[in-house]
Structures are given as C-alpha cells and as structure tokens.
Design an enzyme around this catalytic site. Structure first.
Site, short mmCIF file in Angstrom:
data_model
loop_
_atom_site.label_atom_id
_atom_site.label_comp_id
_atom_site.label_asym_id
_atom_site.label_seq_id
_atom_site.Cartn_x
_atom_site.Cartn_y
_atom_site.Cartn_z
N ALA A 32 0.83 -1.20 0.00
CA ALA A 32 0.00 0.00 0.00
C ALA A 32 0.86 1.24 0.00
CB ALA A 32 -0.90 0.00 1.23
N ILE A 86 5.53 -1.55 -2.84
CA ILE A 86 6.35 -1.18 -1.69
C ILE A 86 5.51 -1.22 -0.41
CG2 ILE A 86 5.94 1.32 -1.89
CD1 ILE A 86 9.35 -0.16 -1.09
N GLN A 127 8.12 4.50 4.85
CA GLN A 127 7.11 4.99 5.80
C GLN A 127 5.98 5.60 4.98
OE1 GLN A 127 4.72 6.08 8.52
NE2 GLN A 127 6.66 5.30 9.38
N TYR A 128 4.76 5.10 5.16
CA TYR A 128 3.62 5.61 4.41
C TYR A 128 3.25 7.02 4.84
CZ TYR A 128 2.56 0.99 2.42
OH TYR A 128 2.60 -0.18 1.73
N ASP A 129 3.02 7.20 6.12
CA ASP A 129 2.58 8.51 6.61
C ASP A 129 2.74 8.55 8.13
OD1 ASP A 129 1.16 10.84 7.37
OD2 ASP A 129 -0.04 10.73 5.55
#
Length: 479
Positions: free
Chosen positions: A3, A251, A295-297
């Site tokens: 995601a 990723i 790191q997504y967020d």
C-alpha cells in the site's frame, strides 16, 4: 498487502475533507444540563448495505513472474535491477536482489506506465470521464480494463488483490467488533459515499454507454476500485495528485522507518527529455533478500491506517480521536461567536485531533471557551473586544466558564491469536479508549484547579492597578 500514500478526495468542495456525522456525542453540557453546543465525532453521515469480502489472497506465482517478465520486456527494469516483486508476509512486496545503500534509487518507472487521469483521458472512455472526479474516472478505467481479456494492463491487473484488510471490505460480523468507535461510523460513511457515487455514475455514464461498458459494472466492482486507489495510489507528487505506479505500488510499510524524506519523487528523464520518471529510493540500507520498505505517513492515526491500508501499529502516538466542536445555531450569541471563530481561522465547526500522550491541540481550549461564553461573561463578545478576545480566551475567563468546559461526559469511556481484522478492531477500540481516558483526566485535573486559576476580571483589575499581587483591593486615599 502492499500500500502507498492515499489520494485525497472530498464529498463536496475543497479543501478535501469528509462530512461530519449527525450523530452527536453529548460531552459538554451547560450548568442547567441543556447542551450549549454539540461535540461530535468526525465521521461520515448515515450507513449503507455492507459488502462481505473474503480475506486477502496472494496471486499465483506464475502471474507474478509474468508481470515481472512484462516489466523487463518493456525495459522498465533490467536483469540487474536491485529489486524484484516477491511474496512476503504482507502479500506482495519488493525484495532486494543485492545489498542496497541508504537513499539509493531502486526503481524508476516512465510516465507511459502510470495510470492516472491523463491515462483515462487518452482512452476510449476519455470523453465520457472528462467531467468526473479524478478518482472516479480512474476507478472506471480500472474496472473496464479488468473486465477486458485483451487489456494492455492485464498482467498488472492480475496481481492486484480482490480486497485488502481495509475496513471498507469487512463483513457485517467483522464490523460489529468496531461498535462504538469513530472508525465504524467513518467506514460506514465511506461505503455510503462510494455507493452514492456509483449510483450516480451508473445512471449518467455506464448505462447510457453500454457499447463502451459491455459487461455489467457492480457496486462491488466500484468498491474494489476505490479500495485499490485508496491503498495504492501515490499522491503529493509534482503535478500528480492521483497516480498508480505498477511495481512501485508493491512497496510495503515499516513502522521502524521514522522519516518520509527521499522515499519517492517525480523527476525529468534527462536533460533533453520531456518525459517524466517516478523515482523510488530506500530510506534505509537493505541487505540482499530483505524487503525494501518505506514509511507511508507519520501523521495517520491507527483508525486512518486501518481504513486506508488494513493494518495498525502498536505505537501510542498512532492512537488518536478526532473531536468536532460546534457552535450551536440556537446559541443566542451564535453570530458573534461565528464571526470571532472565522476571524481566527476556525468556523461553526472545528476539528481537533487528540493524540495519546500529547498535549491538547492549539486553539482547542480557546474555541471551547468561546462556545461556552454566556451569562456575565457575554460582555467579551461586544465589538469593542473583537480584536483582543482571542487573546483573552487563551487564559481562563471565569470560574463558571472554565467549569463548563471541564465537564466531559464519562459516556465517552465505553469502552492471543487473533484474526488480522479482529486484531485491527481490538487495537483501534483500545487506542480510542486510552485517548478518551486521557481527555477525561485532563479536564478532571483542570476542574480541581478552578479555584487556583486567575480569571479575566482579576487580570483586568490588576492591569488597572486596582488589585494587588495578592488579590487585595487597593484603596486610594484623597489628598
């Protein structure tokens, strides 16, 4: 599951946000027990029929290999590529084929392999989608291509999951585990929003153009496309607010990576080229055979992670609760309070994210004091104080006003080997409860300090020299 940073969309107008639920949490009441304003959870309105989906499954190895070969044939990657797709605990991911240094570029995907609104505009349905919201046009494109056996995107679409562990795919029985949380109302609202958009596009686009949509497109199809975009589309890119990048979207996320810097960007393909590339870097060193992660967020709460991606973290600062303070239209000073709120960058409703272990958000107490103003404190709403009242509200106004904002209703505190979705539900419930307990403790402690606080009248008398530092009244003797 793989995601990426989710795209933003709005239910009506910008800035992107979601409509608040009409469900009210009656947290604060007046001294006479009549609500003087409403405190609501930030959520979507109403509910809709729920779609039951099976658990996430990985595509067959043969389909992954076909996808990888297609990328090599198209010169997107080479045999010396530092990464390749592989089956990992999350589903599919990117695995290092050799040791990779920190900030090293691991992948560059040319623009012609992106799926975005420009891709849709250049397709057979481009003219039909020109007036649609970007995410809806891309969703229709994905669904249509998925139903075409000869789609040029077939090898990519075949590796996409039929669902994720995002709460939008949970069954009714699974959603029961979220009872009493903001995540439940948000999830139901998202599903209703998607349903409403589907019904609209079905009536205006799909049914009148059956020659372009020969196979039926269902609500489940639309929800699938929404989930894919919500979890995999990149946003916050130069000139691109919604784009799917095949291969790059595999990723996965690591809670151990605490920076979003240098993860991905759009850049020119060369000095004399007008083409663009999507460039992906690894923010940390990676050994051969290990996953490349980003790191997504850092700012998303566990509820947001569960909604967008279908996972949560154990970190306490991921536990958050969004409160919406609202000035009641029945307030006799509604107009004055609204004017003051808007002058200071807020409005009739104001959203405040309460994060476990952190202090209350800036301006929250000021807004609370504003909406609670009344009685003998109402003089501060006069126009003469209009330019200074926000500063006054930064400090306690009166004992009655401060007592009122400290009355947090205790109804907020409702509160092994688990299935992944049950683990998410339990984690979100526990996290929200801890945050609400923190809010309750903050205001209970403040209520105990009410007699020790200095209020507006005392501060004003001191400024005028009529009261000493110890609170004693100064009498002036005539000469």
């Amino acid at each position: 599951m793989a995601a990426l940073s989710n795209f933003s969309f709005s239910l009506s107008t910008s800035p992107p946000t979601f409509v608040s639920s009409s469900k009210t949490l009656k947290l604060l009441t007046s001294l006479t027990k009549k609500p003087f304003f409403r405190l609501k959870s930030r959520a979507f309105a109403a509910t809709c029929s729920l779609h039951s989906a099976s658990a996430t499954t990985n595509p067959p190895t043969a389909q992954v290999e076909t996808f990888w070969q297609w990328l090599r044939d198209q010169k997107v990657v080479s045999p010396k590529s530092p990464i390749r797709p592989a089956t990992v605990p999350e589903g599919l991911g990117l695995v290092a084929q050799r040791d990779i240094a920190k900030n090293e570029v691991v992948l560059e995907v040319p623009m012609k392999f992106w799926i975005n609104p420009d891709t849709v505009a250049a397709s057979e349905i481009g003219s039909l989608c020109s007036g649609l919201k970007p995410w809806i046009s891309v969703a229709l494109f994905l669904i249509r291509e998925k139903k075409k056996e000869d789609s040029p995107w077939r090898v990519y679409l075949d590796i996409l999951p039929e669902c994720t562990d995002s709460t939008v795919f949970w069954s009714e029985e699974e959603l029961v585990e979220l009872q009493g949380t903001q995540l439940l109302s948000t999830t139901l609202g998202v599903k209703e929003y998607v349903q409403n958009e589907y019904l609209k596009v079905e009536e205006e686009i799909i049914l009148p153009n059956k020659q372009l949509f020969p196979r039926p497109i269902t609500l489940d199809d639309f929800l699938w496309a929404f989930g894919i975009l919500r979890s995999r589309a990149f946003s916050r890119l130069r000139g691109q607010n919604l784009v799917l990048i095949p291969l790059a979207d595999l990723i996965n996320h690591s809670p151990g990576i605490t920076t979003e810097d240098y993860a991905y960007e759009i850049k020119g393909a060369g000095l004399f080229s007008r083409d663009l590339l999507f460039s992906l870097r690894t923010p940390v060193p990676v050994k051969a055979g290990e996953q490349v992660l980003i790191q997504y967020d850092l700012n998303k709460s566990n509820a947001e992670l569960a909604l967008d991606y279908g996972f949560i973290e154990s970190k306490s600062d991921r536990n958050a609760y969004t409160l919406t303070l609202e000035i009641s239209e029945s307030d006799p000073f509604f107009g004055d309070k609204l004017d003051i709120a808007e002058t200071n960058g807020l409005g009739e409703s104001a959203y405040f994210d309460i994060v476990l272990g952190r202090t209350l958000p800036p301006a929250m107490l000021q807004y609370l004091r504003l909406v609670a103003l009344g009685g003998t404190d109402a003089f501060l709403l006069e126009s003469i104080f209009r330019n200074t009242i926000w500063g006054h509200l930064d400090l306690p106004v009166s004992h009655a006003n401060e007592e009122l904002i400290c009355r947090v209703d205790e109804q907020l505190l409702q509160g092994g080997n688990l299935d992944p979705r049950l683990r998410i539900a339990v984690g979100v419930r526990a996290g929200e409860k801890r945050v609400l307990q923190q809010i309750d403790e903050i205001f209970k402690e403040r209520e105990l300090e009410l007699d020790e606080l200095e209020y507006y009248q005392e501060r004003r008398l001191k400024d005028l020299g009529l009261v000493g530092e110890q609170g004693d009244i100064i009498f002036w003797e005539p000469k």
